[in-house]
Scaffold this active site. Structure first.
Site, PDB file in Angstrom:
ATOM      1  N   ASP A  14      81.940  86.861  21.169  1.00 12.31           N
ATOM      2  CA  ASP A  14      82.321  86.060  20.006  1.00 12.31           C
ATOM      3  C   ASP A  14      83.092  84.836  20.508  1.00 12.31           C
ATOM      4  OD1 ASP A  14      82.788  85.228  17.371  1.00 12.31           O
ATOM      5  OD2 ASP A  14      83.239  87.252  16.681  1.00 12.31           O
ATOM      6  N   GLU A  25      87.314  85.266   7.681  1.00 13.96           N
ATOM      7  CA  GLU A  25      87.953  86.016   8.753  1.00 13.96           C
ATOM      8  C   GLU A  25      89.408  86.344   8.417  1.00 13.96           C
ATOM      9  OE1 GLU A  25      86.890  84.701  12.736  1.00 13.96           O
ATOM     10  OE2 GLU A  25      85.065  83.783  11.968  1.00 13.96           O
TER      11      GLU A  25
END
Length: 629
Positions: A310, A515
């Site tokens: 990521d 997020e």
């Protein structure tokens, strides 16, 4: 005696030309050769810098044709909101991507790069693209049309290709077990069976598998398709208290029965890549978990595509992030990560990895495994034959057929939670011919709010951030021309009581987030949402439409509300909401998540011993359309 040298000279000349011909014939450039032959041939020709370059993915903001050429960069990405220019057209994107690609093609071996982007509910970074409902809404459609997500994947692939991009960081196959998690809307539901079914989006993105497909290998059918990415491996939806990037505390049986199964289906469907999670499993960072990445994903499940980190994922192996960068690179690459999303400091990563290999801390076999996987995906995609963007796709961006599909998805995602204060007096479907109606609420006329996070900007936005139809405009286009539609975002009681409205539609909900910024311990609707519900529904018959990425606190207001609709984050086509409110189509959606009474009950999932929801998992009232269609 004279010697005739002519035959010998002829032989030597033929031999010389044969050797030159063999040298010039590069098997990896021959599309008629099997992929394994092409990969092997190319890797034999590659130096260590060229191999490490293939493992490096950089952000477009720090990339240039010269940078990718000098460092043999294997991949470029656009992070959330990273665009060539504001409101960039498909042509602008194509020109940018092609310029980067020309830099890659000008290297000694001419290895094309792969461009990645978070196309997680349509091509959401791109202005004028079709924005589909977020995954939680698609999870609500599961009993209606299991093929819907596949069609959405195919449409998304075409729009991504319209901008010259070949790789989508989708789907997210997290199983969200706590709605306090800020990424819960990226999950199709709390039950792994829903998530497994929704991996059908992968053949939509990548194309249908051929009859002779060998399980485990990456597959992309052709120029209409893109490489997909199953993320985030593994357990990202199970973190403690729903805290993003945190620790998933669960035994092996729980991890493998809840969070792992969708990866089996993704691999069986030919997914090209897998992205590793920021989160930890029982304290061990996933980005450094060799046992799960190499031991289980690659060796046990036989996944042959490449594993990608990521965004700055290896940096976060340490606490605080970047505290020991050399260790992070060592641990991440040795764990089995093949491509590293740097994204802003490629020189540091390349130098560090090179040093670790030269000093034998990372074996050359690990580098070769990574590069072999990356090249396999690129050959499978046809990038070596068609490295530059096909400009004939530009008209696919935001096309009517895709918007019609998004409208269909929006109406199928709606879940009717209440319809009338008594069962024999339903409010829905609403009359189109009411003399005067009120539309209220912060989310009724706000396209950014109804699309949510991961839309144009990383955190989403407010107002007319892209092309689409707000719920208010959809209502206006649906009702009878003689109906007076009055919009007041936050009306006072006197206004509502004195206007003799036939009924009201109140649209409220969460503001966009992404997020960690979406983590919430209270899950309340932001002001003035609660007061709008109380003021309007206390004075006139009302239907409340909740725009949210998850269940929110609604229990205190339910008795006051006549009809209640969970619309999730429906995307750019608000007409899909009006279609169902007014009965052109019936309600069919079912809750993909348990709707709690109080946050004190969380986490609470179907099957728990103490299960006392406001609305249970799988709940959803149905209505019939006013007339058969």
């Amino acid at each position: 005696m004279a010697t005739n040298w002519t035959p010998l000279l002829v032989f030597l000349s033929i031999l010389c030309w044969a050797l030159i011909g063999e040298a010039e014939y590069m098997r990896y450039k021959d599309p008629n050769r099997p992929v394994n032959v092409r990969v092997r041939d190319l890797m034999k020709r590659m130096t260590l810098p060229e191999k490490i370059g293939q493992m490096t993915q950089v952000e477009r903001k720090v990339a240039s044709a010269q940078v990718v050429k000098d460092h043999f960069i294997g991949s470029i990405l656009s992070g959330g909101g990273s665009v060539p220019k504001p409101q960039a057209s498909a042509e602008d994107w194509v020109n940018m991507v092609n310029e980067f690609q020309q830099g890659c093609l000008s290297t000694r071996l001419g290895i094309p790069m792969i461009y990645g982007i978070d196309a997680v509910h349509g091509h959401n970074n791109v202005y004028n693209a079709t924005i589909f409902p977020h995954n939680i809404g698609l999870g609500a459609t599961r009993q209606v049309d299991p093929d819907l997500v596949k069609r959405i994947g195919a449409a998304t692939a075409l729009e991504v290709r319209a901008t010259g991009i070949t790789y989508a960081f989708a789907p997210c196959i997290a199983v969200c077990r706590d709605p306090r998690w800020g990424r819960c809307y990226e999950s199709y539901g709390e039950d792994h069976k829903i998530v497994r079914a929704m991996t059908e989006i992968i053949p939509g993105l990548q194309g249908d598998l051929p009859a002779n497909y060998t399980k485990g290998f990456p597959y992309v059918a052709g120029k209409n398709n893109v490489a997909a990415c199953a993320k985030h491996f593994v357990g990202d939806g199970g973190t403690h208290n729903g805290i993003d990037e945190n620790n998933t505390v669960i035994d092996q049986r729980g991890l493998f029965s809840i969070h792992m199964p969708a990866y089996y289906d993704s691999i069986a469907r030919g997914v090209s890549t897998v992205m590793v999670s920021y989160s930890s499993w029982n304290g061990a960072k996933m980005h450094a978990n060799r046992g799960l990445i190499t031991g289980f994903l690659k060796n046990k499940l036989g996944f042959k595509g490449f594993v990608i980190s990521d965004w700055q994922g290896i940096d976060r192996i340490t606490t605080p992030p970047g505290a020991n960068y050399t260790y992070s690179v060592l641990a991440g690459v040795n764990a089995g990560i093949d491509m590293v999303m740097v994204p802003n400091d490629h020189a540091r990563f390349i130098d560090t990895l090179t040093s670790l290999v030269n000093n034998k801390f990372i074996p050359m076999g690990r580098i070769d495994d990574a590069v072999r996987r990356i090249l396999w995906v690129k050959f499978t995609m046809g990038l070596f034959e068609n490295p530059l963007a096909d400009r004939s796709f530009v008209d696919q961006l935001g096309k009517k057929e895709h918007r019609d599909l998004a409208r269909e998805a929006a109406r199928k995602s709606l879940v009717l939670l209440k319809n009338g204060k008594s069962t024999n007096k339903p409010l829905l479907p609403l009359s189109k011919k009411a003399p005067k109606i009120l539309v209220a609420g912060s989310h009724a006329d706000n396209l950014g709010y109804q699309c949510g996070g991961w839309t144009i900007e990383w955190q989403g936005g407010s107002g007319e951030i892209t092309a689409g139809t707000t719920i208010l405009n959809a209502i206006k286009s649906t009702v009878d021309p003689a109906t007076n539609v009055v919009f007041s975002e936050n009306p006072d009681a006197n206004f509502v009581e004195s206007n003799n409205f036939s009924y009201a539609i109140v649209v409220v909900g969460e503001h966009p987030y992404t997020e960690t910024y979406g983590d919430s311990l209270n899950l309340t609707i932001p002001d003035p949402g609660p007061s709008s519900i109380q003021t309007v529904c206390g004075a006139v018959k009302c239907v409340v439409v909740i725009i949210s990425g998850r269940p929110v606190v609604i229990e205190p207001y339910v008795t006051l509300i006549d009809a209640l609709v969970a619309a999730w984050l429906p995307g750019s086509e608000g007409q899909g909401v009006a279609d169902v409110l007014f009965g052109d189509y019936g309600f069919t959606g079912k809750l993909p998540r348990t709707w709690f009474k109080s946050v004190d009950q969380l986490p609470m999932n179907v099957g728990d011993e103490s299960y006392d929801p406001l609305f249970p998992f799988g709940f959803g009232l149905t209505t019939k359309p006013r007339a058969a269609r």
